[in-house]
Design a protein around this motif. Structure first.
Motif, PDB file in Angstrom:
ATOM      1  N   LEU A  12       1.079  -0.804   0.196  1.00 25.71           N
ATOM      2  CA  LEU A  12       0.126   0.110   0.245  1.00 25.71           C
ATOM      3  C   LEU A  12       0.833   1.979  -0.177  1.00 25.71           C
ATOM      4  O   LEU A  12       0.627   2.585  -0.974  1.00 25.71           O
ATOM      5  CB  LEU A  12      -0.608   0.206   1.332  1.00 25.71           C
ATOM      6  CG  LEU A  12      -1.799  -0.630   1.534  1.00 25.71           C
ATOM      7  CD1 LEU A  12      -2.571  -0.518   2.439  1.00 25.71           C
ATOM      8  CD2 LEU A  12      -3.233  -1.066   0.016  1.00 25.71           C
ATOM      9  N   VAL A  13       2.179   1.144   1.013  1.00 27.26           N
ATOM     10  CA  VAL A  13       2.910   2.344   0.373  1.00 27.26           C
ATOM     11  C   VAL A  13       3.457   2.541  -0.373  1.00 27.26           C
ATOM     12  O   VAL A  13       3.399   3.944  -1.093  1.00 27.26           O
ATOM     13  CB  VAL A  13       3.637   2.011   1.429  1.00 27.26           C
ATOM     14  CG1 VAL A  13       4.810   3.646   1.844  1.00 27.26           C
ATOM     15  CG2 VAL A  13       3.065   2.728   3.466  1.00 27.26           C
ATOM     16  N   LEU A  14       3.756   1.499  -1.452  1.00 26.77           N
ATOM     17  CA  LEU A  14       4.694   1.606  -2.163  1.00 26.77           C
ATOM     18  C   LEU A  14       3.558   1.789  -3.463  1.00 26.77           C
ATOM     19  O   LEU A  14       4.442   3.233  -4.433  1.00 26.77           O
ATOM     20  CB  LEU A  14       5.247   0.550  -2.504  1.00 26.77           C
ATOM     21  CG  LEU A  14       6.375   0.044  -2.353  1.00 26.77           C
ATOM     22  CD1 LEU A  14       6.377  -1.658  -2.040  1.00 26.77           C
ATOM     23  CD2 LEU A  14       7.580   0.700  -2.156  1.00 26.77           C
ATOM     24  N   TRP A  15       2.275   1.503  -3.077  1.00 23.64           N
ATOM     25  CA  TRP A  15       1.318   2.240  -4.603  1.00 23.64           C
ATOM     26  C   TRP A  15       0.697   3.459  -4.631  1.00 23.64           C
ATOM     27  O   TRP A  15       1.063   3.760  -4.949  1.00 23.64           O
ATOM     28  CB  TRP A  15      -0.085   0.832  -4.244  1.00 23.64           C
ATOM     29  CG  TRP A  15      -1.109   1.646  -5.145  1.00 23.64           C
ATOM     30  CD1 TRP A  15      -0.957   1.251  -6.664  1.00 23.64           C
ATOM     31  CD2 TRP A  15      -1.885   1.735  -5.544  1.00 23.64           C
ATOM     32  NE1 TRP A  15      -1.842   1.435  -7.438  1.00 23.64           N
ATOM     33  CE2 TRP A  15      -2.658   1.615  -6.286  1.00 23.64           C
ATOM     34  CE3 TRP A  15      -2.833   1.517  -4.522  1.00 23.64           C
ATOM     35  CZ2 TRP A  15      -3.751   2.013  -7.172  1.00 23.64           C
ATOM     36  CZ3 TRP A  15      -4.581   2.138  -4.151  1.00 23.64           C
ATOM     37  CH2 TRP A  15      -5.018   1.892  -5.392  1.00 23.64           C
ATOM     38  N   GLY A  16       0.907   4.315  -2.847  1.00 22.60           N
ATOM     39  CA  GLY A  16       0.490   5.269  -2.601  1.00 22.60           C
ATOM     40  C   GLY A  16       1.764   5.988  -3.507  1.00 22.60           C
ATOM     41  O   GLY A  16       1.603   7.310  -4.044  1.00 22.60           O
ATOM     42  N   LEU A  17       2.712   5.140  -3.203  1.00 22.36           N
ATOM     43  CA  LEU A  17       3.947   6.412  -3.933  1.00 22.36           C
ATOM     44  C   LEU A  17       3.613   6.912  -5.090  1.00 22.36           C
ATOM     45  O   LEU A  17       3.801   8.291  -6.021  1.00 22.36           O
ATOM     46  CB  LEU A  17       5.363   6.206  -3.032  1.00 22.36           C
ATOM     47  CG  LEU A  17       5.153   6.402  -1.714  1.00 22.36           C
ATOM     48  CD1 LEU A  17       7.118   5.519  -1.086  1.00 22.36           C
ATOM     49  CD2 LEU A  17       5.748   8.310  -1.307  1.00 22.36           C
ATOM     50  N   ALA A  18       3.709   5.997  -6.070  1.00 26.99           N
ATOM     51  CA  ALA A  18       3.524   4.999  -7.179  1.00 26.99           C
ATOM     52  C   ALA A  18       2.508   6.698  -7.560  1.00 26.99           C
ATOM     53  O   ALA A  18       2.705   6.728  -8.472  1.00 26.99           O
ATOM     54  CB  ALA A  18       4.372   4.030  -7.066  1.00 26.99           C
ATOM     55  N   THR A  19       1.634   6.192  -6.826  1.00 31.26           N
ATOM     56  CA  THR A  19      -0.115   7.057  -7.934  1.00 31.26           C
ATOM     57  C   THR A  19       0.662   8.309  -7.349  1.00 31.26           C
ATOM     58  O   THR A  19      -0.027   9.303  -8.986  1.00 31.26           O
ATOM     59  CB  THR A  19      -1.090   6.019  -7.041  1.00 31.26           C
ATOM     60  OG1 THR A  19      -1.558   4.729  -6.357  1.00 31.26           O
ATOM     61  CG2 THR A  19      -2.405   6.783  -6.891  1.00 31.26           C
ATOM     62  N   ALA A  20       0.980   8.932  -5.991  1.00 28.95           N
ATOM     63  CA  ALA A  20       0.464  10.206  -6.464  1.00 28.95           C
ATOM     64  C   ALA A  20       2.342  10.631  -7.356  1.00 28.95           C
ATOM     65  O   ALA A  20       1.737  11.806  -7.423  1.00 28.95           O
ATOM     66  CB  ALA A  20       1.793  10.794  -5.034  1.00 28.95           C
ATOM     67  N   TYR A  21       3.583   9.875  -7.669  1.00 32.29           N
ATOM     68  CA  TYR A  21       3.914  10.667  -8.359  1.00 32.29           C
ATOM     69  C   TYR A  21       3.397  10.155  -9.960  1.00 32.29           C
ATOM     70  O   TYR A  21       3.270  11.371 -10.525  1.00 32.29           O
ATOM     71  CB  TYR A  21       5.074   9.481  -8.656  1.00 32.29           C
ATOM     72  CG  TYR A  21       6.218   9.704  -9.620  1.00 32.29           C
ATOM     73  CD1 TYR A  21       6.875  10.791  -9.576  1.00 32.29           C
ATOM     74  CD2 TYR A  21       6.503   9.025 -11.075  1.00 32.29           C
ATOM     75  CE1 TYR A  21       8.032  11.154 -10.700  1.00 32.29           C
ATOM     76  CE2 TYR A  21       6.773   9.015 -11.620  1.00 32.29           C
ATOM     77  CZ  TYR A  21       7.855  10.693 -12.388  1.00 32.29           C
ATOM     78  OH  TYR A  21       8.699  10.430 -13.208  1.00 32.29           O
ATOM     79  N   GLY A 177      -1.954   1.063 -12.261  1.00 29.67           N
ATOM     80  CA  GLY A 177      -2.517  -0.279 -12.556  1.00 29.67           C
ATOM     81  C   GLY A 177      -1.164  -0.490 -11.988  1.00 29.67           C
ATOM     82  O   GLY A 177      -1.104  -1.813 -11.886  1.00 29.67           O
ATOM     83  N   ILE A 178      -0.597  -0.341 -13.088  1.00 23.99           N
ATOM     84  CA  ILE A 178       0.946  -1.458 -13.190  1.00 23.99           C
ATOM     85  C   ILE A 178       1.704  -0.904 -11.981  1.00 23.99           C
ATOM     86  O   ILE A 178       2.535  -2.021 -11.418  1.00 23.99           O
ATOM     87  CB  ILE A 178       1.653  -0.641 -14.828  1.00 23.99           C
ATOM     88  CG1 ILE A 178       0.731  -1.085 -15.899  1.00 23.99           C
ATOM     89  CG2 ILE A 178       3.361  -1.997 -14.316  1.00 23.99           C
ATOM     90  CD1 ILE A 178       1.928  -0.814 -17.306  1.00 23.99           C
ATOM     91  N   ALA A 179       1.675   0.030 -11.561  1.00 26.42           N
ATOM     92  CA  ALA A 179       2.270   0.183 -10.008  1.00 26.42           C
ATOM     93  C   ALA A 179       1.774  -0.638  -9.360  1.00 26.42           C
ATOM     94  O   ALA A 179       2.420  -1.206  -8.221  1.00 26.42           O
ATOM     95  CB  ALA A 179       2.547   2.003  -9.978  1.00 26.42           C
ATOM     96  N   GLY A 180       0.082  -0.837  -9.161  1.00 25.52           N
ATOM     97  CA  GLY A 180      -0.171  -1.624  -8.251  1.00 25.52           C
ATOM     98  C   GLY A 180       0.122  -2.639  -8.004  1.00 25.52           C
ATOM     99  O   GLY A 180       0.031  -3.175  -7.062  1.00 25.52           O
ATOM    100  N   LEU A 181       0.359  -3.196  -9.115  1.00 32.73           N
ATOM    101  CA  LEU A 181       0.830  -5.116  -9.425  1.00 32.73           C
ATOM    102  C   LEU A 181       2.042  -4.520  -9.133  1.00 32.73           C
ATOM    103  O   LEU A 181       2.367  -5.857  -8.652  1.00 32.73           O
ATOM    104  CB  LEU A 181       0.372  -5.299 -10.843  1.00 32.73           C
ATOM    105  CG  LEU A 181      -1.004  -5.489 -11.809  1.00 32.73           C
ATOM    106  CD1 LEU A 181      -0.783  -5.601 -13.129  1.00 32.73           C
ATOM    107  CD2 LEU A 181      -1.877  -6.322 -10.796  1.00 32.73           C
ATOM    108  N   ALA A 182       3.323  -4.142  -9.138  1.00 26.13           N
ATOM    109  CA  ALA A 182       4.707  -4.207  -9.035  1.00 26.13           C
ATOM    110  C   ALA A 182       4.432  -3.905  -7.674  1.00 26.13           C
ATOM    111  O   ALA A 182       5.588  -4.225  -6.490  1.00 26.13           O
ATOM    112  CB  ALA A 182       5.174  -2.312  -9.281  1.00 26.13           C
ATOM    113  N   ALA A 183       4.030  -2.842  -7.357  1.00 29.87           N
ATOM    114  CA  ALA A 183       4.169  -2.845  -5.609  1.00 29.87           C
ATOM    115  C   ALA A 183       3.437  -4.032  -4.674  1.00 29.87           C
ATOM    116  O   ALA A 183       3.696  -4.326  -3.776  1.00 29.87           O
ATOM    117  CB  ALA A 183       2.944  -1.320  -5.511  1.00 29.87           C
ATOM    118  N   LEU A 184       2.100  -5.115  -5.359  1.00 29.47           N
ATOM    119  CA  LEU A 184       1.402  -6.252  -4.841  1.00 29.47           C
ATOM    120  C   LEU A 184       2.700  -7.206  -5.234  1.00 29.47           C
ATOM    121  O   LEU A 184       3.310  -7.935  -4.024  1.00 29.47           O
ATOM    122  CB  LEU A 184       0.211  -6.493  -5.566  1.00 29.47           C
ATOM    123  CG  LEU A 184      -0.525  -7.820  -4.728  1.00 29.47           C
ATOM    124  CD1 LEU A 184      -0.489  -7.841  -3.148  1.00 29.47           C
ATOM    125  CD2 LEU A 184      -1.635  -8.286  -5.685  1.00 29.47           C
TER     126      LEU A 184
END
Length: 333
Positions: A12-21, A177-184
């Motif tokens: 969740l932290v990684l996905w949040g940072l990626a989403t913000a970027y 979406g791609i960042a979410g899969l990578a973060a997961l």
């Protein structure tokens, strides 16, 4: 359970940072890139009209009342006025333009010839650092690929604006979406790594915990008044393990005695410096002799114990010799 909570939190932290970027930085850059391409696709007349409207609204720069000055054909330079002061606007329409200090000085010379108090250089191209420094000295305001879209965005057609912003939003959503899969994936790997580490520690803890009771039981058979440190060094605790009494599936305390016996024997073996147990099934050997000489001696000692015959042996490089770490087994399952 904690490992999976940790994995979820990390994901969740990684996905949040990626989403913000993606939405705050990447989307803006994508919109600017496509916006400049859309502006470059306009005809010169359409582009110049948008620029004139923006200058009128944001800089209060209006067309000259002198018809002679306004009649400049299709030149990329035109004069505007603000409170009877002239401004020379230079519109270089196209993405291929690259401006340096020389080009800015040419615009400054044109300003002096037309009696302009200031100038504006407007282009979808790029003005380098020397050009920006020279423009500041010559009272010339620059709008290039870095800030032109923000200036003209409110004045383009609704269709163009919606198309550009839509492309940027769709690209940001796809990358999110791609960042979410990578973060997961990273979270799952971290959780599995943590779980594996905890499992290894749990496997080693019974062996370590059994050391103290074994020493106490050995000491209780002797003098109860003997200090603990002395009792641990009594012959009963350090006596070699009898090879005739080996069992294939020993309890943790017995297995620890087997491992201690192997380590002590290897420390006295020629060509072997030490043998240290990293886990229940991994023996790390520091050696000074060649593999061909020390490996039979190591296996000879391990094969005395049925429970240790199939352990992995990590043969570390000899001091001062360029070798790689080797993994071997005396016997396989």
């Amino acid at each position: 359970m904690f490992s999976w909570i940790l994995a979820l939190a990390l994901a969740l932290v990684l996905w949040g940072l990626a989403t913000a970027y993606m939405w705050l930085v990447k989307r803006r850059k994508t919109e600017i890139r496509h916006g400049l391409a859309a502006l470059a696709g306009l005809r010169w007349r359409e582009f110049s009209q948008i620029v004139r409207q923006a200058m009128a609204d944001q800089r209060n720069l209006l067309p000259l009342t002198d018809s002679e000055d306004n009649d400049r054909g299709t030149s990329s330079d035109f004069l505007l006025q603000q409170n009877a002061q002239r401004w020379l606007v230079s519109c270089k329409h196209g993405r291929a333009y690259r401006f340096d200090a020389t080009a800015v000085n040419e615009l400054a010379s044109a300003m002096r010839l037309t009696g302009a108090e200031g100038g504006l250089l407007i282009t979808e191209g790029h003005v380098n650092r020397d050009g920006l420094n020279e423009a500041q000295k010559q009272s010339i305001e620059v709008f290039d690929e870095r800030n032109l879209w923000q200036l003209l965005k409110p004045y383009v057609s609704d269709d163009m604006r919606q198309t550009v912003t839509g492309i940027a939003q769709r690209e940001a959503a796809r990358h999110t979406g791609i960042a979410g899969l990578a973060a997961l994936t990273i979270g799952l790997l971290a959780g599995m790594g943590y779980l594996t580490m905890q499992t290894d520690e749990a496997a080693l803890s019974p062996v370590s915990a059994a050391l103290a009771p074994a020493e106490v039981r050995s000491a209780d058979a002797g003098d109860a008044a003997t200090p603990v440190a002395t009792r641990a060094e009594t012959p009963a605790a350090t006596a070699p393990v009898d090879a005739t009494t080996q069992i294939a599936d020993p309890d943790p305390a017995t297995l620890l005695r087997y491992q201690q016996s192997v380590s002590k024997t290897l420390a006295r073996t020629p060509g072997v410096v030490s043998g240290i147990w990293l886990t229940r099934s991994t023996l790390s050997v520091e050696r000074s002799g060649d593999d061909a000489a020390v490996w039979p001696l190591i296996c000879q000692e391990l094969e005395r114990y049925p429970a240790l015959r199939t352990v992995r042996v990590q043969l570390n490089p000899r001091p001062g010799v360029e070798e790689s770490v080797r993994w071997r087994q005396c016997r396989t399952y």
